[in-house]
Write a protein that holds these residues in place. Structure first.
Motif, PDB file in Angstrom:
ATOM      1  N   SER A   1      11.413  58.320  70.091  1.00 34.71           N
ATOM      2  CA  SER A   1      10.503  57.130  71.086  1.00 34.71           C
ATOM      3  C   SER A   1      10.177  55.459  71.359  1.00 34.71           C
ATOM      4  O   SER A   1      11.924  55.683  70.740  1.00 34.71           O
ATOM      5  N   ALA A   2       9.702  55.295  71.673  1.00 40.18           N
ATOM      6  CA  ALA A   2      10.196  53.297  71.908  1.00 40.18           C
ATOM      7  C   ALA A   2       8.611  52.646  71.881  1.00 40.18           C
ATOM      8  O   ALA A   2       7.217  53.140  71.080  1.00 40.18           O
ATOM      9  N   GLY A   3       9.114  51.624  71.386  1.00 42.23           N
ATOM     10  CA  GLY A   3       7.966  50.340  70.737  1.00 42.23           C
ATOM     11  C   GLY A   3       8.259  48.787  71.567  1.00 42.23           C
ATOM     12  O   GLY A   3       9.047  49.025  72.013  1.00 42.23           O
ATOM     13  N   ARG A   4       7.160  48.481  71.833  1.00 46.22           N
ATOM     14  CA  ARG A   4       7.408  47.370  72.500  1.00 46.22           C
ATOM     15  C   ARG A   4       8.101  46.242  72.087  1.00 46.22           C
ATOM     16  O   ARG A   4       8.849  45.624  72.711  1.00 46.22           O
ATOM     17  N   VAL A   5       7.986  45.914  70.632  1.00 44.89           N
ATOM     18  CA  VAL A   5       9.424  44.884  69.525  1.00 44.89           C
ATOM     19  C   VAL A   5      10.733  45.636  69.584  1.00 44.89           C
ATOM     20  O   VAL A   5      10.937  44.935  70.020  1.00 44.89           O
ATOM     21  N   GLN A   6      10.210  46.658  68.779  1.00 45.73           N
ATOM     22  CA  GLN A   6      12.005  47.097  68.498  1.00 45.73           C
ATOM     23  C   GLN A   6      12.420  47.840  69.791  1.00 45.73           C
ATOM     24  O   GLN A   6      13.385  47.624  69.225  1.00 45.73           O
ATOM     25  N   SER A   7      11.894  48.388  70.763  1.00 43.66           N
ATOM     26  CA  SER A   7      12.960  47.642  71.788  1.00 43.66           C
ATOM     27  C   SER A   7      13.567  47.218  72.291  1.00 43.66           C
ATOM     28  O   SER A   7      14.979  47.194  72.786  1.00 43.66           O
TER      29      SER A   7
ATOM     30  N   ILE B   1      10.738  46.240  61.886  1.00 44.78           N
ATOM     31  CA  ILE B   1      11.416  46.424  63.336  1.00 44.78           C
ATOM     32  C   ILE B   1      13.023  47.224  62.685  1.00 44.78           C
ATOM     33  O   ILE B   1      13.460  48.164  63.312  1.00 44.78           O
ATOM     34  N   ILE B   2      13.279  45.909  61.594  1.00 42.28           N
ATOM     35  CA  ILE B   2      14.706  46.381  61.433  1.00 42.28           C
ATOM     36  C   ILE B   2      14.784  48.072  61.195  1.00 42.28           C
ATOM     37  O   ILE B   2      15.847  48.636  61.366  1.00 42.28           O
ATOM     38  N   SER B   3      14.010  48.548  60.190  1.00 49.18           N
ATOM     39  CA  SER B   3      14.239  49.867  58.845  1.00 49.18           C
ATOM     40  C   SER B   3      14.181  50.705  60.351  1.00 49.18           C
ATOM     41  O   SER B   3      14.445  51.520  60.607  1.00 49.18           O
ATOM     42  N   THR B   4      12.359  50.464  61.589  1.00 53.63           N
ATOM     43  CA  THR B   4      12.478  51.553  62.061  1.00 53.63           C
ATOM     44  C   THR B   4      13.658  51.757  63.048  1.00 53.63           C
ATOM     45  O   THR B   4      13.927  53.197  63.733  1.00 53.63           O
ATOM     46  N   ILE B   5      14.384  50.996  63.922  1.00 53.11           N
ATOM     47  CA  ILE B   5      15.327  51.100  65.434  1.00 53.11           C
ATOM     48  C   ILE B   5      16.657  51.355  64.151  1.00 53.11           C
ATOM     49  O   ILE B   5      17.132  52.228  65.023  1.00 53.11           O
ATOM     50  N   GLN B   6      16.755  51.531  62.624  1.00 51.93           N
ATOM     51  CA  GLN B   6      17.606  52.475  62.477  1.00 51.93           C
ATOM     52  C   GLN B   6      17.444  54.173  62.110  1.00 51.93           C
ATOM     53  O   GLN B   6      17.483  54.616  62.094  1.00 51.93           O
ATOM     54  N   ASP B   7      16.423  53.914  61.725  1.00 48.19           N
ATOM     55  CA  ASP B   7      15.665  55.437  61.638  1.00 48.19           C
ATOM     56  C   ASP B   7      15.716  56.295  62.504  1.00 48.19           C
ATOM     57  O   ASP B   7      15.956  57.700  62.652  1.00 48.19           O
TER      58      ASP B   7
ATOM     59  N   ASN C   1      18.008  56.326  64.739  1.00 47.10           N
ATOM     60  CA  ASN C   1      19.191  56.178  64.807  1.00 47.10           C
ATOM     61  C   ASN C   1      19.539  55.861  66.562  1.00 47.10           C
ATOM     62  O   ASN C   1      20.408  56.270  67.073  1.00 47.10           O
ATOM     63  N   TYR C   2      18.950  54.844  66.375  1.00 49.18           N
ATOM     64  CA  TYR C   2      19.234  53.283  67.606  1.00 49.18           C
ATOM     65  C   TYR C   2      20.350  52.245  67.996  1.00 49.18           C
ATOM     66  O   TYR C   2      21.394  52.325  68.544  1.00 49.18           O
ATOM     67  N   VAL C   3      20.124  51.879  65.889  1.00 53.29           N
ATOM     68  CA  VAL C   3      21.688  51.120  65.717  1.00 53.29           C
ATOM     69  C   VAL C   3      21.953  51.820  64.306  1.00 53.29           C
ATOM     70  O   VAL C   3      21.187  52.741  64.265  1.00 53.29           O
ATOM     71  N   GLU C   4      23.056  51.727  64.316  1.00 55.18           N
ATOM     72  CA  GLU C   4      23.662  52.067  62.497  1.00 55.18           C
ATOM     73  C   GLU C   4      24.220  50.783  62.211  1.00 55.18           C
ATOM     74  O   GLU C   4      24.964  50.080  62.385  1.00 55.18           O
ATOM     75  N   GLN C   5      24.258  50.844  60.385  1.00 48.10           N
ATOM     76  CA  GLN C   5      25.010  49.720  59.999  1.00 48.10           C
ATOM     77  C   GLN C   5      26.301  50.196  59.255  1.00 48.10           C
ATOM     78  O   GLN C   5      26.350  51.399  58.696  1.00 48.10           O
ATOM     79  N   ARG C   6      26.997  49.272  59.897  1.00 49.93           N
ATOM     80  CA  ARG C   6      28.475  50.169  59.075  1.00 49.93           C
ATOM     81  C   ARG C   6      28.671  48.403  58.346  1.00 49.93           C
ATOM     82  O   ARG C   6      29.025  47.470  58.668  1.00 49.93           O
ATOM     83  N   GLU C   7      29.306  48.921  57.291  1.00 48.82           N
ATOM     84  CA  GLU C   7      30.200  47.473  56.793  1.00 48.82           C
ATOM     85  C   GLU C   7      28.810  46.353  56.600  1.00 48.82           C
ATOM     86  O   GLU C   7      29.127  45.067  57.079  1.00 48.82           O
ATOM     87  N   ARG C   8      27.296  46.487  57.006  1.00 50.44           N
ATOM     88  CA  ARG C   8      26.909  45.575  56.564  1.00 50.44           C
ATOM     89  C   ARG C   8      26.433  45.176  57.636  1.00 50.44           C
ATOM     90  O   ARG C   8      25.415  43.675  58.290  1.00 50.44           O
ATOM     91  N   LYS C   9      26.539  45.822  59.246  1.00 54.05           N
ATOM     92  CA  LYS C   9      26.981  45.417  60.269  1.00 54.05           C
ATOM     93  C   LYS C   9      25.985  45.867  61.334  1.00 54.05           C
ATOM     94  O   LYS C   9      26.434  47.515  61.637  1.00 54.05           O
ATOM     95  N   PHE C  10      25.497  45.629  62.114  1.00 52.96           N
ATOM     96  CA  PHE C  10      24.669  46.266  63.049  1.00 52.96           C
ATOM     97  C   PHE C  10      26.020  46.983  64.008  1.00 52.96           C
ATOM     98  O   PHE C  10      26.095  46.071  65.079  1.00 52.96           O
TER      99      PHE C  10
ATOM    100  N   THR D   1      17.804  51.751  76.118  1.00 49.14           N
ATOM    101  CA  THR D   1      18.302  50.639  76.477  1.00 49.14           C
ATOM    102  C   THR D   1      18.288  50.900  77.632  1.00 49.14           C
ATOM    103  O   THR D   1      17.584  50.345  78.804  1.00 49.14           O
ATOM    104  N   ASP D   2      19.304  51.135  78.776  1.00 45.43           N
ATOM    105  CA  ASP D   2      19.384  50.953  79.916  1.00 45.43           C
ATOM    106  C   ASP D   2      18.473  51.739  80.949  1.00 45.43           C
ATOM    107  O   ASP D   2      17.829  51.360  81.925  1.00 45.43           O
ATOM    108  N   LYS D   3      17.780  53.209  80.469  1.00 45.61           N
ATOM    109  CA  LYS D   3      16.698  53.966  81.186  1.00 45.61           C
ATOM    110  C   LYS D   3      15.531  52.616  80.915  1.00 45.61           C
ATOM    111  O   LYS D   3      14.811  52.410  82.077  1.00 45.61           O
ATOM    112  N   LEU D   4      14.235  52.110  79.741  1.00 40.29           N
ATOM    113  CA  LEU D   4      14.138  51.201  79.342  1.00 40.29           C
ATOM    114  C   LEU D   4      14.295  50.198  80.384  1.00 40.29           C
ATOM    115  O   LEU D   4      13.263  49.993  81.506  1.00 40.29           O
ATOM    116  N   SER D   5      15.095  49.453  80.360  1.00 36.53           N
ATOM    117  CA  SER D   5      15.962  48.145  80.520  1.00 36.53           C
ATOM    118  C   SER D   5      15.513  47.950  82.562  1.00 36.53           C
ATOM    119  O   SER D   5      15.187  47.412  83.319  1.00 36.53           O
TER     120      SER D   5
END
Length: 785
Positions: free
Chosen positions: A168-174, A518-524, A526-535, A545-549
């Motif tokens: 899925s895509a989102g206007r702000v999340q993307s 926003i932050i919750s959605t982009i993790q749900d 699987n577009y970004v992931e947190q490791r040691e509190r860093k994205f 991102t490349d396709k949409l850009s």
């Protein structure tokens, strides 16, 4: 409408907790009920926006809300007046409008009440001067909802076709994902460069050679050295301090110049050192402003390690009301979705009175401290603050959970501190001249000492300040340590929860109330992931991102996104035509969409070259994108089907034998990497598909026993069967069609459901009826107990 009791008024709020808190401030002539959020929205399936007919939306009652709506309608029939007391932001205004539309109450007797805090005075003030619905606010929220629905529901199917199903895509999340992806690529492309520093430590004690003592104190292991605070304490005890090299032979010292650094070091090793300049001046530091949503999220992330979603959930609890023993339910903070630092006169007075009484008159500034809000801040809102400063964190602590206490303590301290006197410091700067056979150098040092603590008495600041001893011009100094340190430039830091919120705010992406989602959605997704509190951006996040850009440059452009946020604000603030805003957006968007449908290549059909050769046929290996992300594949595929997993840097991951035998076929289990991390897979795959998870301790987790069938049909999907599953909390009934169907039923209902199904009464005709049966069975079981 049925005959009404003129002494009754219905008050509708969003949450039961909020209803409970304000109920005690209103008389018996008011009935307070909760809508539990939205009761009506765009249906989840389909676009439900008539683009050809001025973007007319089709709303429907949300799943599971019919009973709530019927309860509100029943209460409304008995009442003479309707008060809509939902939250004061756009979302709250929209909820109030939807409720009024569904209840069809007399508009002349329907009122809108808003309050920034759930206190007796705030509630009584709001109800003494009720207003009407702000339709500009409602239309601004509706335009945002429709805009996001158009983007999400028209781009998402495109991603299903061109990347992978279920995306899925989102206007702000993307755009937020793009920010993380761009940072990831900056880090990947970063080329570290060396530079050299020549720090020094000096002491005023000319008789003591403490160089060896200092080295022993620091130790050989750089990772386990004493803290900066402990180092400063040692330096202070030995009348010593640090300094940095600024000039060599009258020229500015350039750390990137290796030759200059080595030349300077040779000069300084044998130099004599004297104080050439010594200055002390007093400065003041002003307290930080009270929290707004974004600064609260950032500070809670940095100081407490709280995710933005967690922070907002806790803040909602504190706002809606906490049971304080004999005091009953009390709203502890003002509304937690705010972008304004405005403080009401009553709050100013309460804070100043409390500070004077608790800390003394010297901690109360001559005039209240005022703070400037952001340009687009809604000045009708107030900063996030305690409703009563006298309700100190320690006083309410027994009634709060540990995490509620931590957040309240943070909010309380920030607000009280913001109305306290400035802290006063003595700032000392010192220049030290080095001389060695006619060659010179200049070191500079600075230190800060607290003279009057002011607001820092409540809002503690860093104590890692070095103390400069009393010195005089031309005073001789002895070097404790002069070292030539080679350093390397570092790539930009990855985003944390706090820094991502700050970046979104600076770029004007979204609004404070949306950052958590926003932050919750982009993790749900699987577009970004947190490791040691860093994205970290995932392979999927980069591909999307490349396709949409490429095909939707406007949507992915930060300036355009910022401008769109301003246009949505203008619908509320300047009464702009919301249909016109959507029309301006949709024309170019539709062109991009049609172009993408025709020209966008499937992600799995694209390859990128690599430095590897195929071990089976010798051809080039290329990077491809698959269900589990990026991997290496033979360029001659499908003739040669060699493939290998890769790590985040594109390096081949070696598959190692684990020493464990497959429980099904007896062959070796191999360590592998998948989308959820490491696991063990049978070496005879795909003939044998046995896998074993690896636990947190690094040991393989035995496969779970298969679910036990019951023969009872699932009441939700009507296709599945309820089976007995096991979990950490014990056994339960779940649909065997999981994860497509997520029905969960307590195991206690098993025998009753068997009886009902045998009698032809299960499953019932609809979900609501099933829930009634389950509730009745649970109530009957309680009575028997």
């Amino acid at each position: 409408m049925a005959e009404k009791n003129s002494t009754k008024a219905l008050v509708v709020v969003e949450s039961p907790a909020k209803a409970k808190t304000i109920n005690k401030y209103l008389g018996s002539n008011f009935e307070v009920k909760a809508s539990v959020g939205h009761i009506r929205d765009l249906p989840s399936k389909g676009l439900n926006v008539d683009i050809e007919n001025n973007f007319e939306p089709t709303y429907d009652i949300m799943p599971g809300k019919k009973r709530t709506l019927n309860s509100l309608k029943s209460a409304a029939k008995k009442c003479d007046t309707l008060y809509l007391a939902t939250d004061l932001d756009r979302e709250g205004e929209a909820i109030a409008w939807h409720i009024s539309e569904m209840l069809k109450f007399d508009p002349e007797k329907t009122y809108r009440v808003v309050f920034n805090a759930i206190t007796k005075k705030s509630i009584q003030d709001a109800f003494s001067e009720p207003g009407k619905l702000n339709m500009n606010k409602v239309m601004a929220q509706q335009a945002r909802r429709i805009l996001d629905r158009i983007v999400g529901y028209q781009i998402s199917p495109l991603l299903w076709k061109k990347v992978s199903k279920g995306l899925s895509a989102g206007r702000v999340q993307s755009v937020a994902v793009k920010m993380v992806v761009e940072r990831e690529r900056e880090i990947r492309a970063f080329n570290p460069k060396p530079y050299w520093l020549i720090p020094a430590v000096f002491t005023t004690d000319l008789n003591l050679d403490c160089s060896e003592i200092w080295k022993q104190f620091l130790g050989d292991d750089e990772k386990n050295r004493p803290t900066v605070s402990d180092q400063n304490k040692w330096l202070s005890e030995h009348d010593a301090f640090r300094a940095e090299l600024k000039e060599i032979n009258g020229q500015k010292f350039v750390p990137e110049d290796k030759d200059l650094a080595f030349t300077a070091y040779e000069i300084l090793k044998g130099a004599d050192f004297k104080v050439s300049d010594y200055k002390t001046k007093q400065t003041q530091s002003r307290p930080a402003p009270p929290f707004i949503t974004s600064s609260l999220q950032q500070t809670a992330a940095n100081k407490l390690g709280f995710a933005t979603k967690r922070t907002m959930r806790l803040a909602q609890n504190l706002y809606e009301g906490i049971e304080l023993g004999a005091m009953g339910s009390v709203g502890l903070i003002t509304y937690m979705r705010s972008d304004s630092t405005y403080i009401s006169p009553e709050a100013f007075n309460a804070a100043r009175t409390f500070i004077g009484k608790e800390f003394g008159d010297e901690y109360v500034p001559e005039k209240p401290n005022f703070f400037t809000s952001a340009k687009n801040a809604q000045q009708a809102h107030e900063a996030i603050r305690p409703t009563d400063p006298a309700l100190s964190p320690e006083f309410v602590k027994p009634h709060l959970t540990a995490e509620q206490y931590k957040l309240y303590d943070l909010i309380w301290r920030r607000f009280v501190a913001c109305q306290m006197s400035n802290a006063k410091w003595n700032i000392t700067t010192i220049d030290i001249k080095a001389q060695n056979s006619g060659k010179t150098g200049l070191y500079r040092s600075a230190g800060r000492q607290l003279v009057f603590d002011g607001f820092t008495k409540v809002w503690h600041t860093s104590s890692n300040e070095q103390r400069i001893p009393e010195l005089e011009t031309d005073q001789q100094l002895r070097p404790v340590d002069i070292s030539l340190d080679e350093k390397w430039t570092k790539p930009p830091a990855r985003y944390t929860e706090g820094s991502l919120v700050k970046a979104l705010e600076n770029q004007g992406i979204g609004r404070p109330s949306t950052y958590a989602s926003i932050i919750s959605t982009i993790q749900d997704r699987n577009y970004v992931e947190q490791r040691e509190r860093k994205f970290h951006a995932t392979d999927l996040g980069e591909v999307v991102t490349d396709k949409l850009s490429e095909f939707f440059p406007q949507i992915m452009d930060m300036d355009f996104t910022r401008l769109m946020e301003q246009k949505l604000d203008n619908i509320e603030d300047q009464h702009s035509n919301w249909v016109g805003v959507l029309n301006d957006f949709y024309g170019p968007f539709k062109e991009n969409l049609d172009n993408a449908l025709e020209q966008m290549k499937h992600a799995k059909a694209e390859t990128q070259p690599s430095d590897y050769k195929c071990p089976e046929c010798g051809a080039e290996l290329v990077y491809r994108f698959g269900r589990n992300g990026r991997f290496l594949s033979c360029s001659t595929y499908p003739e040669c089907k060699f493939a290998a997993p890769v790590d985040k840097d594109g390096k081949i991951l070696e598959e190692k034998p684990s020493g464990i035998k497959c429980p099904n076929c007896g062959k070796n289990m191999i360590e592998k990497n998948g989308r959820y991390g490491k696991f063990l897979g049978c070496e005879d795959y795909p003939q044998c598909k046995t896998i074993m998870r690896i636990g947190k301790d690094g040991n393989p987790v035995p496969p779970k026993a298969p679910p036990e069938p019951t023969g009872i049909k699932c009441y939700k999907c009507a296709k599945g069967e309820l089976v007995i599953r096991d979990s950490k909390r014990g056994k339960f009934l779940g649909c065997n069609k999981f994860p497509r169907c997520r029905t969960i039923v307590k195991l206690d209902h098993l025998e009753k459901l068997k009886e009902l199904q045998a009698a032809g009464k299960w499953p019932p005709e609809n979900e609501e009826k099933a829930k009634e049966i389950l509730k009745a069975n649970a109530d009957a079981a309680k009575k028997e107990e």
